[in-house]
Design a protein around this motif. Structure first.
Motif, short mmCIF file in Angstrom:
data_model
loop_
_atom_site.label_atom_id
_atom_site.label_comp_id
_atom_site.label_asym_id
_atom_site.label_seq_id
_atom_site.Cartn_x
_atom_site.Cartn_y
_atom_site.Cartn_z
N ALA A 423 0.85 -1.20 0.00
CA ALA A 423 0.00 0.00 0.00
C ALA A 423 0.88 1.24 0.00
O ALA A 423 2.05 1.20 0.39
CB ALA A 423 -0.92 0.01 1.22
N GLY A 424 0.30 2.35 -0.46
CA GLY A 424 0.96 3.64 -0.40
C GLY A 424 0.02 4.66 0.23
O GLY A 424 -1.21 4.53 0.11
N MET A 425 0.58 5.64 0.92
CA MET A 425 -0.28 6.59 1.65
C MET A 425 0.45 7.89 1.91
O MET A 425 1.69 7.95 1.94
CB MET A 425 -0.74 5.98 2.97
N THR A 426 -0.35 8.96 2.13
CA THR A 426 0.15 10.26 2.57
C THR A 426 -0.69 10.70 3.76
O THR A 426 -1.91 10.55 3.74
CB THR A 426 0.05 11.30 1.43
N LEU A 427 -0.05 11.21 4.81
CA LEU A 427 -0.76 11.71 5.97
C LEU A 427 0.09 12.76 6.68
O LEU A 427 1.26 12.95 6.34
CB LEU A 427 -1.13 10.57 6.93
N ALA A 428 -0.52 13.41 7.66
CA ALA A 428 0.20 14.40 8.44
C ALA A 428 1.23 13.70 9.33
O ALA A 428 0.94 12.67 9.93
CB ALA A 428 -0.77 15.21 9.29
N GLU A 429 2.44 14.27 9.42
CA GLU A 429 3.47 13.66 10.27
C GLU A 429 3.00 13.57 11.72
O GLU A 429 3.34 12.63 12.43
CB GLU A 429 4.76 14.47 10.17
N SER A 430 2.20 14.52 12.13
CA SER A 430 1.70 14.52 13.51
C SER A 430 0.77 13.34 13.80
O SER A 430 0.50 13.03 14.96
CB SER A 430 0.95 15.83 13.80
#
Length: 588
Positions: A423-430
């Motif tokens: 899987a691939g994903m983008t999210l807030a580092e927090s």
């Protein structure tokens, strides 16, 4: 990490089926071990042909998609192909471009910028296609998750056809046709095609509708084979046939770019197997999309001049060598982070999440795979991208469905997609710590899930291995995910001598002898250091030194292996490839 060896004990009429098929009982056992239990299945597994492929029109929305493109052909419409930057995206895009060109359609491939835009269709591609007077958009290896982007394209007046193979998320995109064998309402008999496989089926249906000779479909099989192996699809049913015939075609390809790449990689004149694709050819195409531009891969595939093709192939090889070095550096940092977690608590979390802030984002998936292989845990590796965001790529183990796990955390995601094993994903580092907490809270994995398992098809002393047996086992090719090489085992080997081979001395060659006095060479790829550490732990440094010196030693090693034939200067001999090793301790 200690492996768990399991001898398969599936039952079957090995002798009866053996006589029926004209093959050995051992080959029947190997097929039954892989879940191939019925005679029709076995016949297709061993001798399946292109005639056994399913009709493309069985796929949901295929009739509608063909009708739309046939109308476009009549109207001399211009087509935009929205591809992706990995090997499956490259080859599915090329298959569509080549196939549509054969139909006389003007098409152009558009890809996202990996760093600036990320995976999949975006509004920039839509606008650029429209500016180029292309009102029909065909996606490949993406699109099923591009719900807002396809809605945008539709509002702009585009006709949109999705060809994809990824899991459907919360809703289907509002495209004019959606070709994806993972649809819940799918009518196609096989769901395991890669993106290039779906694109191939689409072109086959179009060729049929437009009266293109059936033989011309076969010219696309080599591209499907590369993509299927590169995207780590299970080599079962249709995939097995597509790859088998594609591998046969590759050494004789008319594509100047592919021929040039095989030339610079030393594969000219050799039979090509799935390993050559997975470890030699595909990484070069992937590397361009990772650390250079995907256009370099398309440029190579579309090149017709031999000299220019050779220059481009050499450049792609150089890019891949650079990628290898960058990957090694990133993997070392990742291993260090895992060891740090282990030293802090004495155990590892079920799902590993690692942040490598300065690693090139295109490499995090490869690094995740390396970590998964070493520790046998699901792992997601992240790197920092734009302000406040991290981008990650995950690789899983058989007992953990990564896409399902991430779906339970989708409220944390800016975007994500994938399937069971990746899987691939983008999210807030927090949100990283919260993601790690939730994934581990709901993982449901036990220590047993983290122990690598080697499934042994049959115990077999090396004295039983013959060239005829090896030839018969080769009928099981192509090997890969879903169709592993047969594995055999013998418990007690004396090691007569050890050698290190290769430019970096990473290949271990042993001369082994069993209790019956049968000897052969045994090759160990990628585990030379692990074997040395194993010998030191079990017998000590002195015995390891004696092994390399060719002196008598006390080593008594059990091996799992796959047999093969070595030919050197016209002399043929039996050798084995080591899969695993351990010490069998006998009771006194």
């Amino acid at each position: 990490m200690r492996e768990k060896w399991i001898v398969e004990t599936k039952k079957g009429d090995f002798d009866g089926i053996s006589k029926e098929l004209g093959v050995s009982p051992l080959l029947v056992r190997c097929m039954i071990n892989r879940g191939i239990t019925e005679l029709p299945q076995m016949k297709q597994y061993l001798w399946g042909t292109l005639a056994d492929l399913h009709e493309p029109m069985k796929m949901k929305d295929m009739e509608r998609a063909v009708r739309l493109l046939c109308q476009a052909r009549e109207q001399e419409a211009r087509i935009a192909i929205a591809s992706d930057f990995d090997c499956d995206g490259i080859f599915s895009g090329y298959i569509l471009w080549k196939g549509l060109g054969r139909l006389g359609l003007d098409s152009r491939i558009y890809t996202p910028d990996r760093v600036q835009e990320g995976y999949g269709l975006n509004e920039r591609i839509v606008e650029e296609a429209l500016a180029d007077s292309r009102n029909i958009l065909v996606t490949c290896d993406n699109g099923i998750a591009a719900v807002p982007q396809i809605t945008y394209a539709k509002k702009k007046g585009m006709t949109v056809i999705v060809t994809d193979h990824h899991e459907v998320q919360e809703q289907m995109p509002a495209a004019d046709a959606v070709l994806d064998p993972k649809r819940e309402d799918e009518t196609y008999p096989f769901s395991g095609l890669c993106g290039a496989g779906v694109a191939f089926k689409f072109i086959c249906a179009l060729y049929d509708a437009c009266g293109i000779p059936p033989k011309e479909k076969e010219e696309l099989l080599e591209y499907v084979a590369v993509a299927t192996v590169a995207d780590v699809m299970e080599l079962q049913e249709e995939n097995r046939i597509l790859v088998k015939y594609g591998l046969k075609a590759l050494p004789h390809t008319k594509n100047a770019g592919l021929r040039a790449l095989m030339e610079v990689q030393g594969l000219t004149g050799r039979a090509i197997n799935a390993g050559h694709i997975g470890f030699v050819l595909a990484p070069c195409f992937n590397a361009a999309g990772r650390i250079a531009t995907v256009e370099e891969s398309f440029s190579l595939l579309m090149e017709t001049d031999w000299k220019r093709a050779l220059t481009k192939a050499e450049h792609l090889k150089e890019i891949n060598e650079s990628r290898k070095q960058m990957t090694e550096e990133g993997a070392k940092k990742a291993f260090s982070l895992v060891e740090g977690k282990l030293s802090e608590t004495g155990t590892l979390p079920s799902v590993l999440t690692l942040l490598l802030p300065d690693t090139h984002e295109s490499l995090v998936g490869i690094i995740a795979g390396r970590v998964k292989e070493r520790y046998n845990h699901p792992v997601i590796v992240f790197t920092r991208t734009e302000e406040g965001l991290v981008k990650g790529s995950g690789r899983s183990i058989d007992s953990y469905h990564m896409f399902d796990g991430l779906m339970q955390c989708r409220d944390l995601m800016v975007r994500f997609g994938g399937h069971k094993m990746a899987a691939g994903m983008t999210l807030a580092e927090s949100d990283l710590l919260e993601l790690e907490r939730r994934l581990n809270e709901k993982a449901g994995l036990t220590e047993e899930d983290f122990q690598p398992v080697v499934r042994i098809d049959a115990p077999m002393p090396i004295g039983f291995v013959t060239e005829r047996l090896i030839e018969e086992l080769e009928k099981m090719e192509p090997f890969g995910v879903g169709n592993p090489k047969p594995v055999f085992a013998e418990q007690h080997f004396t090691i007569r001598r050890g050698f290190r081979l290769g430019r970096e001395k990473q290949v271990l060659k042993l001369r082994v002898e069993n209790l019956q006095g049968n000897q052969c060479d045994a090759l160990c790829f990628g585990q030379a250091e692990e074997f040395d550490a194993f010998v030191r732990e079990e017998w000590g440094e002195r015995e390891l030194a004696r092994m390399y010196e060719g002196r008598e030693n006390n080593l008594d090693v059990a091996l799992t292996y796959y047999p093969s034939v070595n030919e050197y200067q016209g002399v043929r001999s039996i050798q084995i490839q080591i899969v695993g090793f351990c010490r069998v301790k006998t009771e006194k």
